[in-house]
Design an enzyme around this catalytic site. Structure first.
Site, short mmCIF file in Angstrom:
data_model
loop_
_atom_site.label_atom_id
_atom_site.label_comp_id
_atom_site.label_asym_id
_atom_site.label_seq_id
_atom_site.Cartn_x
_atom_site.Cartn_y
_atom_site.Cartn_z
N CYS A 1 -8.47 8.86 4.44
CA CYS A 1 -9.49 8.91 3.38
C CYS A 1 -10.79 9.55 3.87
O CYS A 1 -11.31 10.49 3.24
CB CYS A 1 -9.74 7.51 2.83
SG CYS A 1 -10.00 6.24 4.09
N1 LIG Z 1 -7.00 2.08 1.01
C1 LIG Z 1 -7.31 3.37 1.17
O1 LIG Z 1 -8.37 3.85 0.72
C2 LIG Z 1 -6.37 4.28 1.88
C3 LIG Z 1 -5.20 3.84 2.46
N2 LIG Z 1 -4.39 4.73 3.12
C4 LIG Z 1 -3.21 4.28 3.81
O2 LIG Z 1 -2.23 3.80 2.89
C5 LIG Z 1 -1.49 2.75 3.51
C6 LIG Z 1 -1.62 1.51 2.62
O3 LIG Z 1 -2.98 1.14 2.58
P1 LIG Z 1 -3.56 0.08 1.58
O4 LIG Z 1 -2.88 0.17 0.28
O5 LIG Z 1 -5.02 0.22 1.64
O6 LIG Z 1 -3.11 -1.27 2.31
P2 LIG Z 1 -2.83 -2.69 1.66
O7 LIG Z 1 -3.06 -3.69 2.74
O8 LIG Z 1 -3.61 -2.84 0.40
O9 LIG Z 1 -1.27 -2.65 1.30
C7 LIG Z 1 -0.30 -2.64 2.33
C8 LIG Z 1 1.09 -2.58 1.72
O10 LIG Z 1 2.04 -2.62 2.77
C9 LIG Z 1 2.89 -3.77 2.64
N3 LIG Z 1 3.16 -4.33 3.98
C10 LIG Z 1 2.37 -5.12 4.73
N4 LIG Z 1 2.97 -5.39 5.91
C11 LIG Z 1 4.16 -4.75 5.89
C12 LIG Z 1 5.24 -4.66 6.81
N5 LIG Z 1 5.21 -5.27 8.00
N6 LIG Z 1 6.32 -3.92 6.46
C13 LIG Z 1 6.38 -3.31 5.26
N7 LIG Z 1 5.39 -3.38 4.34
C14 LIG Z 1 4.29 -4.09 4.67
C15 LIG Z 1 2.11 -4.73 1.78
O11 LIG Z 1 3.04 -5.58 1.13
P3 LIG Z 1 2.66 -7.11 0.67
O12 LIG Z 1 1.33 -7.02 0.00
O13 LIG Z 1 3.77 -7.42 -0.28
O14 LIG Z 1 2.66 -7.94 1.90
C16 LIG Z 1 1.41 -3.76 0.82
O15 LIG Z 1 2.29 -3.35 -0.18
C17 LIG Z 1 -2.06 2.55 4.90
O16 LIG Z 1 -1.34 3.31 5.84
C18 LIG Z 1 -3.46 3.10 4.74
O17 LIG Z 1 -4.04 3.45 5.93
C19 LIG Z 1 -4.67 6.05 3.17
C20 LIG Z 1 -5.80 6.54 2.62
C21 LIG Z 1 -6.76 5.68 1.96
C1 LIG Z 2 -13.46 0.56 4.83
C2 LIG Z 2 -12.39 0.68 5.88
O1 LIG Z 2 -12.17 -0.23 6.67
N1 LIG Z 2 -11.70 1.81 5.91
C3 LIG Z 2 -10.63 2.03 6.82
C4 LIG Z 2 -9.90 3.23 6.39
C5 LIG Z 2 -8.51 3.06 6.87
C6 LIG Z 2 -7.58 3.94 6.18
O2 LIG Z 2 -7.29 3.83 5.02
O3 LIG Z 2 -7.14 4.82 7.00
P1 LIG Z 2 -6.22 5.97 6.63
O4 LIG Z 2 -6.91 6.70 5.56
O5 LIG Z 2 -6.10 6.65 7.90
O6 LIG Z 2 -4.92 5.46 6.19
C7 LIG Z 2 -11.09 2.25 8.27
O7 LIG Z 2 -12.18 2.72 8.47
O8 LIG Z 2 -10.28 2.02 9.17
#
Ligand SMILES: NC(=O)C1=CN([C@@H]2O[C@H](COP(=O)(O)OP(=O)(O)OC[C@H]3O[C@@H](n4cnc5c(N)ncnc54)[C@H](OP(=O)(O)O)[C@@H]3O)[C@@H](O)[C@H]2O)C=CC1
Ligand SMILES: CC(=O)N[C@@H](CCC(=O)OP(=O)(O)O)C(=O)O
Length: 334
Positions: free
Chosen positions: A145
């Site tokens: 992000c």
């Molecule tokens: N949030 C953001 O702004 C951004 C996120 N990302 C990336 O996207 C991915 C998801 O992030 P985000 O949605 O924020 O994270 P969340 O913590 O909100 O969601 C994580 C997801 O992964 C599942 N999960 C947790 N542990 C496991 C495991 N051991 N095996 C399989 N599934 C698992 C959870 O399931 P459950 O809830 O059912 O336990 C949930 O569906 C990450 O790699 C993150 O870095 C990338 C860019 C931006």
């Molecule tokens: C606010 C906050 O904690 N942000 C996360 C962003 C993590 C993330 O989403 O990382 P990717 O985009 O690489 O999946 C951090 O700084 O680590």
């Protein structure tokens, strides 16, 4: 039946935004959504904003995903590689996690630890040549992000020789959804409201990703947690390599044909609220009147262009669709 789409990690913040975009996409049919601890729950119980989406979260395993034409992985770092490797080769994959973003195994070890899974095609279509590379790929690693916001601001300036690549400074504020949904004490409303706090100072995991994507060789990156649910505002400053280049003109030319990157009219500065709900990045650039440093400000929705929107944009390209299909360039503020 349209193009069959599955979302793994659908109970998380990025997964929820993916479900919203996939459900509204004119060419996609959502055939599976999987979760970990929330498996067995109806989607609407986990995501109240998706009431009416009649689907139950399955457990995340290859069998639940193998019937899809394209799978989005929105899993914690380190969870994507093994799952992707066990999917049939004909299934296209867009990974929102970091597992396949870095080509440099040493940088992976340093910032993430654990075995390096190898690099996939990097999912930032606005980089030169990357639209075609993504369109030809079956496996794409969507961007981080902060990395999106920073790279879109910086890459054209480095490529044009307008700034010194060895001395770039970035301070970027993020809303709390950037940290994912898993409860964390420092993200509780009572702790976050009325507060701005730096974290991972001097050692953020997106530094090697931004360097790889922009060509910067020296990057100081300071993230700041902001009391808002969504949005990233990145301020990038760099030493000009020449006085003859107008940084705003470089950005405007680089993104003239990019539907989601908007260099704002002169005097207008990006702010996060204007990008929320969109797949857009807003940019503005100037020179500091005192030091002459180049300043670029970049705003995105971290769950849009920073995550789910970017992933859908990449999927559109991989599937031969116009990259804008099912995505909005316009935000929802106020
Ligand atoms: N949030 C953001 O702004 C951004 C996120 N990302 C990336 O996207 C991915 C998801 O992030 P985000 O949605 O924020 O994270 P969340 O913590 O909100 O969601 C994580 C997801 O992964 C599942 N999960 C947790 N542990 C496991 C495991 N051991 N095996 C399989 N599934 C698992 C959870 O399931 P459950 O809830 O059912 O336990 C949930 O569906 C990450 O790699 C993150 O870095 C990338 C860019 C931006
Ligand atoms: C606010 C906050 O904690 N942000 C996360 C962003 C993590 C993330 O989403 O990382 P990717 O985009 O690489 O999946 C951090 O700084 O680590």
């Amino acid at each position: 039946m349209g193009i069959r789409i599955a979302v793994a990690g659908a109970s998380g913040y990025a997964g929820g935004e993916l479900l919203r975009l996939v459900a509204g996409h004119p060419e996609f049919d959502l055939v599976a959504a999987t979760a970990h601890s929330q498996a067995g729950q109806p989607v609407s119980a986990v995501h109240p904003q998706l009431a009416g989406l009649d689907l139950t979260l399955a457990a995340t395993d290859p069998a639940a995903l193998a019937d899809a034409d394209l799978v989005f992985l929105a899993l914690p770092h380190g969870q994507s590689a093994a799952l992707a490797a066990s999917l049939p080769p004909g299934v296209k994959v867009v990974d929102l996690g970091a597992d396949h973003r870095l080509a440099d195994a040493a940088a992976w070890q340093r910032y993430y630890g654990g075995p390096h899974a190898g690099a996939w095609t990097y999912g930032l279509p606005e980089l030169p040549g990357q639209r075609a590379a993504i369109a030809a790929a079956d496996r794409v690693a969507a961007t981080g992000c902060y990395a999106v916001a920073t790279t879109l601001a910086l890459a054209p300036l480095v490529a044009a020789g307008a700034v010194a690549p060895a001395d770039v400074v970035v301070v970027a504020a993020s809303g709390t959804s950037g940290a994912g949904r898993a409860a964390k004490a420092h993200l509780l409303g009572s702790e976050v409201m009325g507060d701005l706090s730096p974290y991972k100072v001097g050692a953020h995991q997106h530094v090697p990703e931004i360097k790889q994507a922009t060509g910067a060789t020296g990057l100081s990156f300071t993230p700041v947690l902001a009391p808002m649910p969504r949005g990233i505002l990145a301020t990038v400053t760099a030493v000009p390599a020449t006085t003859s280049v107008d940084p705003r003109a470089v950005l405007a030319e680089a993104y003239a044909d990019a539907p989601f990157v908007h260099v704002l009219p002169e005097g207008s500065w990006p702010h996060t609220a204007a990008t929320l709900g969109s797949n857009s990045c807003h940019l503005q650039a100037t020179r500091d009147v005192d030091t002459g440093r180049v300043i670029v400000v970049s705003a995105i929705d971290n769950l849009g262009k920073g995550a789910a929107g970017q992933a859908v944009q990449c999927a559109n390209l991989m599937l031969g669709l116009p990259e804008t299909t099912g995505l909005s360039t316009f935000g929802v503020t106020p």
